[in-house]
Design a protein around this motif. Structure first.
Motif, PDB file in Angstrom:
ATOM      1  N   ARG A 147       0.835  -1.208   0.000  1.00 59.60           N
ATOM      2  CA  ARG A 147       0.000   0.000   0.000  1.00 59.60           C
ATOM      3  C   ARG A 147       0.869   1.256   0.000  1.00 59.60           C
ATOM      4  O   ARG A 147       0.583   2.226  -0.692  1.00 59.60           O
ATOM      5  CB  ARG A 147      -0.936  -0.003   1.209  1.00 59.60           C
ATOM      6  CG  ARG A 147      -1.805   1.235   1.281  1.00 59.60           C
ATOM      7  CD  ARG A 147      -2.887   1.104   2.329  1.00 59.60           C
ATOM      8  NE  ARG A 147      -3.518   2.366   2.618  1.00 59.60           N
ATOM      9  CZ  ARG A 147      -4.328   3.031   1.809  1.00 59.60           C
ATOM     10  NH1 ARG A 147      -4.605   2.551   0.617  1.00 59.60           N
ATOM     11  NH2 ARG A 147      -4.863   4.182   2.162  1.00 59.60           N
ATOM     12  N   PHE A 148       1.948   1.239   0.766  1.00 59.71           N
ATOM     13  CA  PHE A 148       2.861   2.374   0.780  1.00 59.71           C
ATOM     14  C   PHE A 148       3.486   2.581  -0.603  1.00 59.71           C
ATOM     15  O   PHE A 148       3.606   3.723  -1.073  1.00 59.71           O
ATOM     16  CB  PHE A 148       3.948   2.171   1.841  1.00 59.71           C
ATOM     17  CG  PHE A 148       5.014   3.221   1.791  1.00 59.71           C
ATOM     18  CD1 PHE A 148       4.744   4.523   2.182  1.00 59.71           C
ATOM     19  CD2 PHE A 148       6.275   2.915   1.322  1.00 59.71           C
ATOM     20  CE1 PHE A 148       5.721   5.505   2.121  1.00 59.71           C
ATOM     21  CE2 PHE A 148       7.257   3.893   1.258  1.00 59.71           C
ATOM     22  CZ  PHE A 148       6.988   5.192   1.650  1.00 59.71           C
ATOM     23  N   LEU A 149       3.868   1.511  -1.283  1.00 58.58           N
ATOM     24  CA  LEU A 149       4.445   1.629  -2.626  1.00 58.58           C
ATOM     25  C   LEU A 149       3.445   2.232  -3.605  1.00 58.58           C
ATOM     26  O   LEU A 149       3.815   2.978  -4.514  1.00 58.58           O
ATOM     27  CB  LEU A 149       4.943   0.268  -3.124  1.00 58.58           C
ATOM     28  CG  LEU A 149       6.137  -0.305  -2.377  1.00 58.58           C
ATOM     29  CD1 LEU A 149       6.447  -1.718  -2.871  1.00 58.58           C
ATOM     30  CD2 LEU A 149       7.358   0.599  -2.504  1.00 58.58           C
ATOM     31  N   PHE A 150       2.175   1.916  -3.427  1.00 57.43           N
ATOM     32  CA  PHE A 150       1.106   2.502  -4.235  1.00 57.43           C
ATOM     33  C   PHE A 150       0.950   3.979  -3.882  1.00 57.43           C
ATOM     34  O   PHE A 150       0.876   4.847  -4.758  1.00 57.43           O
ATOM     35  CB  PHE A 150      -0.185   1.724  -3.990  1.00 57.43           C
ATOM     36  CG  PHE A 150      -1.412   2.245  -4.691  1.00 57.43           C
ATOM     37  CD1 PHE A 150      -1.405   2.564  -6.044  1.00 57.43           C
ATOM     38  CD2 PHE A 150      -2.601   2.375  -3.998  1.00 57.43           C
ATOM     39  CE1 PHE A 150      -2.558   3.015  -6.685  1.00 57.43           C
ATOM     40  CE2 PHE A 150      -3.757   2.820  -4.622  1.00 57.43           C
ATOM     41  CZ  PHE A 150      -3.732   3.145  -5.967  1.00 57.43           C
ATOM     42  N   GLU A 207       1.568  -2.215 -11.496  1.00 51.20           N
ATOM     43  CA  GLU A 207       2.644  -2.041 -12.466  1.00 51.20           C
ATOM     44  C   GLU A 207       3.654  -1.012 -11.971  1.00 51.20           C
ATOM     45  O   GLU A 207       3.281   0.077 -11.534  1.00 51.20           O
ATOM     46  CB  GLU A 207       2.050  -1.607 -13.808  1.00 51.20           C
ATOM     47  CG  GLU A 207       3.036  -1.733 -14.920  1.00 51.20           C
ATOM     48  CD  GLU A 207       2.359  -1.791 -16.270  1.00 51.20           C
ATOM     49  OE1 GLU A 207       2.831  -1.080 -17.170  1.00 51.20           O
ATOM     50  OE2 GLU A 207       1.370  -2.531 -16.428  1.00 51.20           O
ATOM     51  N   LEU A 208       4.944  -1.383 -12.051  1.00 52.75           N
ATOM     52  CA  LEU A 208       5.995  -0.436 -11.682  1.00 52.75           C
ATOM     53  C   LEU A 208       5.938   0.747 -12.628  1.00 52.75           C
ATOM     54  O   LEU A 208       5.785   0.572 -13.849  1.00 52.75           O
ATOM     55  CB  LEU A 208       7.373  -1.088 -11.793  1.00 52.75           C
ATOM     56  CG  LEU A 208       7.911  -1.794 -10.562  1.00 52.75           C
ATOM     57  CD1 LEU A 208       7.056  -2.972 -10.166  1.00 52.75           C
ATOM     58  CD2 LEU A 208       9.331  -2.209 -10.799  1.00 52.75           C
ATOM     59  N   GLN A 209       6.056   1.931 -12.081  1.00 54.66           N
ATOM     60  CA  GLN A 209       6.068   3.135 -12.914  1.00 54.66           C
ATOM     61  C   GLN A 209       7.160   2.980 -13.975  1.00 54.66           C
ATOM     62  O   GLN A 209       8.293   2.611 -13.647  1.00 54.66           O
ATOM     63  CB  GLN A 209       6.392   4.358 -12.060  1.00 54.66           C
ATOM     64  CG  GLN A 209       5.230   4.941 -11.369  1.00 54.66           C
ATOM     65  CD  GLN A 209       4.457   5.892 -12.265  1.00 54.66           C
ATOM     66  OE1 GLN A 209       4.612   5.921 -13.472  1.00 54.66           O
ATOM     67  NE2 GLN A 209       3.604   6.670 -11.661  1.00 54.66           N
ATOM     68  N   PRO A 210       6.863   3.258 -15.217  1.00 55.16           N
ATOM     69  CA  PRO A 210       7.861   3.114 -16.289  1.00 55.16           C
ATOM     70  C   PRO A 210       9.163   3.871 -16.031  1.00 55.16           C
ATOM     71  O   PRO A 210      10.230   3.390 -16.390  1.00 55.16           O
ATOM     72  CB  PRO A 210       7.141   3.669 -17.522  1.00 55.16           C
ATOM     73  CG  PRO A 210       5.698   3.452 -17.233  1.00 55.16           C
ATOM     74  CD  PRO A 210       5.554   3.643 -15.744  1.00 55.16           C
TER      75      PRO A 210
END
Length: 151
Positions: free
Chosen positions: A93-96, A139-142
């Protein structure tokens, strides 16, 4: 780069050549901006190096567990955004929230509903047990992929 080469248009080749340094710069910005919320952020983020670009919620939690939690005494994991560490879902959640991952809503995209969903648009994702992810993948930010060698 395109101007230096006398080109009238920027093409993907030009973008790809500057993406490495740009990606490193943006990753450094992420650390500067959010490390106070999670002091072990660089170690956590580096756990995604060489990995996938997209994860289901279960896969995202597993990646955090395998590449971060498994390599550290869980009693020493710092607070996450001011709250004592509980589990990998809290870290996901923190990564989001900090924009390292976004929801990918490809299956439900419409004119009103975008393909990529940010924390600002859906702050209850990865929080409410009745609907953790609304069927989305993460998805990891590009912009971070190049620095982390993620394809």
């Amino acid at each position: 780069r395109a101007a230096q080469e006398g080109k009238e248009r920027i093409d993907m080749n030009h973008i790809n050549r500057v993406m490495g340094p740009f990606s490193q710069h943006r990753l450094a910005d992420l650390y500067k901006e959010h490390q106070y919320q999670f002091t072990d952020l660089p170690r956590l983020i580096e756990g995604f190096a060489g990995g996938a670009r997209s994860y289901t919620t279960t896969e995202l939690k597993a990646r955090i567990a395998q590449c971060y939690e498994a390599h550290i005494d869980t009693k020493t994991i710092p607070d996450v955004d001011g709250v004592p560490y509980r589990d990998s879902l809290q870290i996901a959640r923190f990564l989001f929230k900090c924009g390292f991952v976004n929801g990918n809503n490809a299956g439900k995209t419409t004119m009103e509903v975008p393909e990529f969903v940010t924390y600002d648009a859906r702050p209850d994702l990865l929080k409410v047990d009745t609907n953790l992810d609304d069927g989305m993948t993460w998805e990891l930010q590009p912009v971070y992929r190049n620095a982390l060698r993620v394809n």
